[in-house]
Design an enzyme around this catalytic site. Structure first.
Site, PDB file in Angstrom:
ATOM      1  N   ARG A  45      11.823  -0.982  10.595  1.00 21.61           N
ATOM      2  CA  ARG A  45      13.166  -0.557  10.170  1.00 21.61           C
ATOM      3  C   ARG A  45      13.653   0.701  10.867  1.00 21.61           C
ATOM      4  O   ARG A  45      14.836   1.023  10.825  1.00 21.61           O
ATOM      5  CB  ARG A  45      13.193  -0.366   8.662  1.00 21.61           C
ATOM      6  N   LYS A 119      -0.745  -7.826  -0.194  1.00 21.43           N
ATOM      7  CA  LYS A 119      -1.719  -8.058  -1.271  1.00 21.43           C
ATOM      8  C   LYS A 119      -1.282  -7.253  -2.482  1.00 21.43           C
ATOM      9  O   LYS A 119      -1.820  -6.184  -2.764  1.00 21.43           O
ATOM     10  CB  LYS A 119      -3.111  -7.643  -0.807  1.00 21.43           C
ATOM     11  N   LYS A 212      -8.493  -7.471  -5.902  1.00 16.21           N
ATOM     12  CA  LYS A 212      -9.574  -6.669  -5.310  1.00 16.21           C
ATOM     13  C   LYS A 212      -9.105  -5.235  -5.047  1.00 16.21           C
ATOM     14  O   LYS A 212      -9.915  -4.312  -5.014  1.00 16.21           O
ATOM     15  CB  LYS A 212     -10.149  -7.320  -4.047  1.00 16.21           C
ATOM     16  N   ASP A 265     -13.314 -10.320   0.659  1.00 17.17           N
ATOM     17  CA  ASP A 265     -12.372  -9.194   0.699  1.00 17.17           C
ATOM     18  C   ASP A 265     -12.791  -8.087  -0.265  1.00 17.17           C
ATOM     19  O   ASP A 265     -12.640  -6.886   0.028  1.00 17.17           O
ATOM     20  CB  ASP A 265     -10.966  -9.715   0.345  1.00 17.17           C
TER      21      ASP A 265
HETATM   22  N1  NAD Z   1      -3.752  -2.214   6.426  1.00 15.21           N
HETATM   23  C1  NAD Z   1      -4.621  -3.160   6.133  1.00 15.21           C
HETATM   24  O1  NAD Z   1      -5.796  -3.039   6.462  1.00 15.21           O
HETATM   25  C2  NAD Z   1      -4.175  -4.394   5.410  1.00 15.21           C
HETATM   26  C3  NAD Z   1      -4.940  -5.535   5.540  1.00 15.21           C
HETATM   27  C4  NAD Z   1      -4.581  -6.685   4.839  1.00 15.21           C
HETATM   28  C5  NAD Z   1      -3.454  -6.671   4.043  1.00 15.21           C
HETATM   29  N2  NAD Z   1      -2.705  -5.545   3.962  1.00 15.21           N
HETATM   30  C6  NAD Z   1      -1.525  -5.603   3.133  1.00 15.21           C
HETATM   31  O2  NAD Z   1      -0.381  -5.615   3.985  1.00 15.21           O
HETATM   32  C7  NAD Z   1       0.724  -5.010   3.331  1.00 15.21           C
HETATM   33  C8  NAD Z   1       1.311  -3.959   4.234  1.00 15.21           C
HETATM   34  O3  NAD Z   1       0.329  -2.967   4.358  1.00 15.21           O
HETATM   35  P1  NAD Z   1       0.192  -1.990   5.592  1.00 15.21           P
HETATM   36  O4  NAD Z   1      -1.231  -1.654   5.679  1.00 15.21           O
HETATM   37  O5  NAD Z   1       0.840  -2.496   6.819  1.00 15.21           O
HETATM   38  O6  NAD Z   1       0.979  -0.751   4.983  1.00 15.21           O
HETATM   39  P2  NAD Z   1       1.355   0.592   5.694  1.00 15.21           P
HETATM   40  O7  NAD Z   1       1.464   1.611   4.631  1.00 15.21           O
HETATM   41  O8  NAD Z   1       0.461   0.845   6.842  1.00 15.21           O
HETATM   42  O9  NAD Z   1       2.786   0.287   6.296  1.00 15.21           O
HETATM   43  C9  NAD Z   1       3.801  -0.215   5.532  1.00 15.21           C
HETATM   44  C10 NAD Z   1       4.954  -0.493   6.466  1.00 15.21           C
HETATM   45  O10 NAD Z   1       5.986  -1.104   5.731  1.00 15.21           O
HETATM   46  C11 NAD Z   1       7.170  -0.383   6.001  1.00 15.21           C
HETATM   47  N3  NAD Z   1       8.044  -0.505   4.857  1.00 15.21           N
HETATM   48  C12 NAD Z   1       7.905   0.013   3.623  1.00 15.21           C
HETATM   49  N4  NAD Z   1       8.960  -0.338   2.874  1.00 15.21           N
HETATM   50  C13 NAD Z   1       9.768  -1.083   3.685  1.00 15.21           C
HETATM   51  C14 NAD Z   1      11.016  -1.706   3.524  1.00 15.21           C
HETATM   52  N5  NAD Z   1      11.672  -1.681   2.394  1.00 15.21           N
HETATM   53  N6  NAD Z   1      11.544  -2.341   4.584  1.00 15.21           N
HETATM   54  C15 NAD Z   1      10.903  -2.393   5.743  1.00 15.21           C
HETATM   55  N7  NAD Z   1       9.731  -1.826   5.966  1.00 15.21           N
HETATM   56  C16 NAD Z   1       9.171  -1.186   4.938  1.00 15.21           C
HETATM   57  C17 NAD Z   1       6.738   1.037   6.269  1.00 15.21           C
HETATM   58  O11 NAD Z   1       7.729   1.716   7.023  1.00 15.21           O
HETATM   59  C18 NAD Z   1       5.510   0.772   7.087  1.00 15.21           C
HETATM   60  O12 NAD Z   1       5.837   0.525   8.425  1.00 15.21           O
HETATM   61  C19 NAD Z   1       0.167  -4.464   1.997  1.00 15.21           C
HETATM   62  O13 NAD Z   1       0.474  -5.360   0.976  1.00 15.21           O
HETATM   63  C20 NAD Z   1      -1.327  -4.424   2.216  1.00 15.21           C
HETATM   64  O14 NAD Z   1      -2.043  -4.606   1.005  1.00 15.21           O
HETATM   65  C21 NAD Z   1      -3.033  -4.416   4.630  1.00 15.21           C
HETATM   66  O1  G3P Z   2      -6.801  -0.508   2.925  1.00 15.64           O
HETATM   67  P1  G3P Z   2      -6.649  -1.430   1.738  1.00 15.64           P
HETATM   68  O2  G3P Z   2      -7.360  -0.929   0.544  1.00 15.64           O
HETATM   69  O3  G3P Z   2      -5.212  -1.767   1.514  1.00 15.64           O
HETATM   70  O4  G3P Z   2      -7.379  -2.792   2.128  1.00 15.64           O
HETATM   71  C1  G3P Z   2      -7.042  -3.416   3.323  1.00 15.64           C
HETATM   72  C2  G3P Z   2      -7.336  -4.888   3.309  1.00 15.64           C
HETATM   73  O5  G3P Z   2      -6.686  -5.521   2.241  1.00 15.64           O
HETATM   74  C3  G3P Z   2      -8.801  -5.209   3.307  1.00 15.64           C
HETATM   75  O6  G3P Z   2      -8.974  -6.600   3.394  1.00 15.64           O
END
Ligand code: NAD
Ligand code: G3P
EC number: 1.1.1.94
Length: 356
Positions: A45, A119, A212, A265
């Site tokens: 964004r 998640k 989890k 996970d």
């Molecule tokens: N990071 C991991 O290891 C990982 C792995 C698997 C799943 N996830 C899941 O993926 C999802 C995203 O996590 P992440 O790690 O990328 O988070 P993050 O905190 O690293 O980044 C979130 C991103 O979303 C953007 N964002 C927030 N609100 C927004 C909006 N309204 N419009 C557009 N962009 C927006 C932020 O600017 C940022 O770029 C979460 O649900 C997390 O549980 C993360």
């Molecule tokens: O960094 P967390 O706790 O959001 O976990 C990242 C992923 O969901 C792991 O599978």
């Protein structure tokens, strides 16, 4: 629904945080490995950040050490990012997905398949992300929620973004109600270091991934309190038991919870210092207030907002989740963190479900 047998022509990832950026790299590497003619576009964004990432092939804020593939395209314009995308990946935190997808919905191609990476459970509604996707897209397009539900998939598993960005071998699960759709998505994200399996149990896959995070908060609290491996293994095992009870009550399959998107996970997240949920729990356990923890976190710890929604959903379905209940009590400041221990495993020994 007949997705192109050669895979998507264009994939757009919405959300340029750690997982969105890393998964865009997986998709670009997968396309290169398969020799597929496919555009992979990462949308974020913030125009300035996206221009910088495009210039430097690096997302300094979220995955700083990683050089991103030259073939990746970047955008901060929803209309052009989504034009022609037959696979749209939602990598936006759970509590922002509804608003952001609402803004994007009118640009989503009617034939697109949508893959959720988040998640979390939506606060207020208790909806899983594929349910939110179906509901929001139906509100803004000609297709019904049922039609979008068949096009909504989830990817979940032991997937710590930083390890995948470093190309450490990792497996995951793509779940869709239709097996061919899951397989179509899985093929296009299969990279030399990333192995997606398929499942048709969307409910179990989503519940495993989101609960989890709550259990990892609890294991983090144990770490912050200085408890050892017995405590953490006990919380993880009983955490999986309560996650399974909820998934089954909602219609999920037992085998999903013992697989990558359940136990896999849980183990990764509860054991890793890279986990944001585990980190947030550890800080709470060390005595920081929830506000101090939220100030200290620069990335999303989904469990904090999802935990009360998980508990409400469990109560609605008559499912006992003592660990989730204890975590919510700490998050709400109803129970001081040093009083958490007896609540974790302290159910009435005569109650149902006392087998290990
Ligand atoms: N990071 C991991 O290891 C990982 C792995 C698997 C799943 N996830 C899941 O993926 C999802 C995203 O996590 P992440 O790690 O990328 O988070 P993050 O905190 O690293 O980044 C979130 C991103 O979303 C953007 N964002 C927030 N609100 C927004 C909006 N309204 N419009 C557009 N962009 C927006 C932020 O600017 C940022 O770029 C979460 O649900 C997390 O549980 C993360
Ligand atoms: O960094 P967390 O706790 O959001 O976990 C990242 C992923 O969901 C792991 O599978």
């Amino acid at each position: 629904m007949t997705p192109d047998p050669n895979g998507p022509r264009k994939v757009t990832v919405l959300g340029a945080g750690s997982w969105g950026t890393t998964f865009a790299k997986v998709l670009a590497d997968a396309a290169a490995d398969a020799g597929a003619q496919r555009t992979v576009c990462l949308w974020g964004r913030d125009p300035e950040s996206m221009q910088r990432i495009a210039r430097e092939h690096r997302n300094d804020r979220y995955v700083p050490e990683i050089e991103l593939p030259e073939t990746l395209e970047y955008s901060s314009d929803l209309r052009s990012a989504l034009a022609g995308a037959d696979l749209v990946v939602a990598a936006i935190p759970a509590q922002s997905l509804r608003a952001q997808l609402g803004a994007a919905a009118s640009y989503v191609e009617p034939e697109a398949v949508i893959l959720s990476l988040a998640k979390g459970l939506e606060s207020g509604t208790g909806l899983r992300m594929t349910q939110v996707i179906a509901q929001v897209l139906a509100e803004h397009t000609q297709r019904t929620a049922e039609e979008w539900a068949r096009r909504a998939c989830v990817l979940s598993g032991p997937n710590l973004a930083m390890e995948i960005a470093r190309e450490e071998p990792t497996a995951s699960v793509v779940a869709a109600t239709d097996h061919d759709t899951a397989a179509w998505v899985a093929r296009c994200c299969a990279a030399p270091y990333f192995r997606p399996y398929t499942n048709t149990d969307v409910i179990g896959t989503e519940i495993g991934g989101l609960v989890k995070n709550v259990i990892a908060l609890c294991v983090g609290i144990c770490d912050g309190r200085g408890y050892g491996d017995n405590s953490k293994a006990s919380v993880m095992t009983r955490g999986l038991a309560e996650t399974t009870r909820l998934a089954l009550a909602l219609g999920g399959d037992l085998t999903t919870l013992s697989g990558l998107s359940g136990m896999g996970d849980l183990v990764a997240t509860c054991s890793s210092s890279l986990s944001r949920n585990h980190t947030a729990g550890r800080l709470l356990g060390a005595g920081l207030s929830l506000e101090q923890v939220q100030d200290a976190m620069t990335q999303t710890a989904e469990g904090i907002k999802s935990a009360p929604a998980v508990l409400a959903l469990a109560r609605h379905h008559g499912v006992d989740m003592p660990i989730t209940e204890a975590v919510v009590s700490v998050l709400r400041n109803d129970v001081p963190v040093h009083e958490l221990a007896p609540r974790l495993l302290g159910r009435d020994l005569k109650s149902e479900g006392n087998s290990a």
